[in-house]
Design a protein around this motif. Structure first.
Motif, mmCIF file in Angstrom:
data_model
loop_
_atom_site.group_PDB
_atom_site.id
_atom_site.type_symbol
_atom_site.label_atom_id
_atom_site.label_comp_id
_atom_site.label_asym_id
_atom_site.label_seq_id
_atom_site.Cartn_x
_atom_site.Cartn_y
_atom_site.Cartn_z
ATOM 1 N N GLN A 1 -22.454 37.363 -30.684
ATOM 2 C CA GLN A 1 -23.566 38.110 -29.902
ATOM 3 C C GLN A 1 -23.283 38.594 -28.487
ATOM 4 N N TYR A 2 -22.067 38.042 -27.935
ATOM 5 C CA TYR A 2 -21.873 38.326 -26.569
ATOM 6 C C TYR A 2 -20.204 39.017 -26.536
ATOM 7 N N VAL A 3 -19.415 38.511 -27.343
ATOM 8 C CA VAL A 3 -17.801 39.339 -27.433
ATOM 9 C C VAL A 3 -17.439 39.439 -28.900
ATOM 10 N N ARG A 4 -16.723 40.106 -29.254
ATOM 11 C CA ARG A 4 -15.879 40.422 -30.452
ATOM 12 C C ARG A 4 -14.882 39.673 -30.662
ATOM 13 N N ASP A 5 -13.777 39.607 -29.548
ATOM 14 C CA ASP A 5 -12.749 39.267 -29.810
ATOM 15 C C ASP A 5 -12.688 37.599 -29.092
ATOM 16 N N MET A 6 -12.413 36.768 -29.779
ATOM 17 C CA MET A 6 -12.460 35.172 -29.424
ATOM 18 C C MET A 6 -11.661 34.941 -28.174
#
Length: 522
Positions: free
Chosen positions: A361-366
């Motif tokens: 919900q906040y970033v795509r890339d871990m």
């Protein structure tokens, strides 16, 4: 990424349609069995007044059923229009009980509803009673299959995620059907519907008695409603206890939020009747507690602790970090299904995949995840406590009030003095809205308490929505509110109209205010 505003609007739209729809469902569930009782007495005694009772209350049932179907159809389409990824991700599982509901229960219910209304002069007494019984069974089977689907969303058993298809896949249909959460939810919801039907008949019958109209008709209806309502209200409370136990087993986060339990307490935990909830500081400024009760309801033991919100948050933090590894491995498998190292890593962490997906919900890339983001995601795993706490308590308070009313009404019918107890009749009349309020609060607690999940612990809500424009959601939401409000107004108008006419609306000439008289003196 899907915007948070879009997610909230999609949730609001579905919540509005669901809440409107559930205004009609409980009465349908409850009135069907009251009709079975009344017609059974007619078949056994041959007294025409019981036939008239079945026909009159059946007319009100028919109005409610028609409008309930209209509002329910919209919800089915919303899964495809507003929750497309959800439908793709779990459609084979969630769709199975819904398909069975449509093909078996709804067709059964609809067929026999037609025969109920148009078969009085074409069927024998016994045949028509069988029709009424099958109509009641069909109505309850519809509720069963819908609640099996909803119960699976609350407690997703019998399914596993496959990285080959990138979807959830059913591994045991019978685990889905006999899901303990679904079974507890069905019996609790059905009993709440029975209370609604009984209160409806009790209140309107009390109104007739207060006005001195259709006395014999109203007295018999009041007696049936009092006895049926007492059994149903007692069942709601007993089965609510069972539902609380299944929540304690499968959804400890929801239980902790419902009880505003910030810290894990020594077993058996006490039940807070009321509390001053301080969400900012994660504590209760004060509370009035009944010792042991929560522990006994939630664990069926005296030595098993119920985790508090802070402990649940700590556990969720570990699952989020583990889930992030599952998400990273899944990305590698998406690119290369033969990546054995990624496959092994995914299998080690796949139980926490859903928690890792919350981060998206906040970033795509871990690799871009920071400690403040993890803190925010951990906070997201707990629904707001105050709405859960007070909604649950108001629902329970209404339930006990209705139990007391039905108990007093039943006792007075046994003594044969209920027509003299005007205070009791007035109480019955003013309690008419209570079961609807309690049912709506129950659904709010069940669904709001599941957030931030669409499928609890598996699929976050923010991933489930369709990529629609905000403008289209505002427009459709406004359209639904207007349309459903019109339907609700139509039902209330028709219900009030025929309730005021009473059994005189049947046009038999046996009752006060037959149709012609009622229209002349509204």
């Amino acid at each position: 990424m899907i915007s948070e505003h879009l997610v909230e609007l999609s949730r609001l739209q579905f919540a509005v349609t669901a809440m409107y729809h559930f205004l009609f469902v409980p009465l349908t569930l409850g009135l069907t069995w009251i009709l079975v009782i009344m017609e059974s007495v007619y078949v056994m005694t041959g007294k025409v007044i019981w036939k008239d009772m079945t026909r009159f209350w059946g007319k009100l049932f028919g109005i409610n059923f028609a409008l309930g179907v209209t509002t329910g159809i919209t919800m089915e389409f919303q899964f495809g229009t507003n929750w497309a990824y959800y439908s793709h991700y779990v459609g084979d599982i969630f769709g199975a009980p819904l398909a069975i509901e449509g093909l078996m229960a709804f067709f059964l219910e609809s067929t026999f509803i037609g025969l109920f209304f148009f078969g009085w002069e074409r069927l024998s007494k016994g045949q028509h009673l069988l029709v009424t019984l099958l109509m009641a069974i069909g109505t309850n089977l519809s509720a069963l299959w819908i609640l099996v689907a909803n119960g699976w969303m609350q407690y997703p058993v019998g399914a596993e995620f496959s990285y080959q298809t990138m979807r959830m896949e059913m591994v045991s249909f019978w685990d889905v059907v006999f899901n303990p959460d679904a079974q507890a939810k069905f019996v609790h919801t059905a009993s709440a519907g029975y209370v609604t039907g009984a209160m409806f008949v009790l209140s309107i019958s009390a109104w007739y008695l207060l006005r001195g109209r259709n006395i014999e008709f109203a007295k018999r209806s009041f007696r049936v409603a009092a006895a049926f309502g007492l059994a149903a209200a007692a069942s709601v409370i007993v089965l609510g206890d069972e539902s609380g136990y299944t929540v304690g087993e499968a959804q400890q986060t929801k239980l902790a939020a419902m009880e505003a339990m910030w810290e894990t307490r020594p077993a058996p935990a006490g039940l807070a009747l009321v509390a001053g909830i301080n969400e900012r500081e994660q504590r209760n400024d004060w509370e009035i507690e009944i010792p042991w009760v929560l522990g006994l309801i939630g664990t069926r033991s005296t030595d098993q602790a119920i985790p508090g919100i802070k402990q649940i948050k700590a556990r969720n933090r570990e699952r989020i970090i583990s889930g992030m590894q599952a998400v990273e491995a899944l990305e590698r498998l998406r690119a290369d299904r033969a990546d054995l190292e990624a496959g092994s890593r995914f299998e080690s962490h796949k139980a926490d995949l859903g928690f890792g997906l919350l981060v998206r919900q906040y970033v795509r890339d871990m690799t871009e995840v920071t400690p403040p983001i993890i803190d925010r995601v951990v906070d997201d795993t707990i629904p707001r406590v105050a709405p859960m706490f007070w909604s649950f308590r108001l629902m329970v308070a209404l339930g006990f009030l209705m139990l007391v009313l039905f108990a007093l009404a039943f006792w007075q019918t046994v003594r044969g003095r209920f027509t003299e107890r005007r205070w009791l009749l007035k109480w019955a009349l003013w309690m008419l809205p209570a079961p609807w309020i309690a049912c709506e609060l129950g659904w709010f607690v069940a669904e709001y308490g599941r957030q931030p999940w669409t499928i609890y612990g598996v699929l976050p809500t923010h991933m489930s929505v369709s990529n629609l424009s905000v403008a289209s959601l505002y427009g459709s939401l406004a359209g639904f509110v207007v349309f459903y409000t019109v339907l609700l107004a139509v039902e209330m108008y028709l219900m009030v109209k025929f309730a005021r006419q009473g059994p005189g609306s049947l046009g038999t000439g046996r009752y006060d205010l037959d149709v012609a008289d009622a229209l002349a003196h509204p």
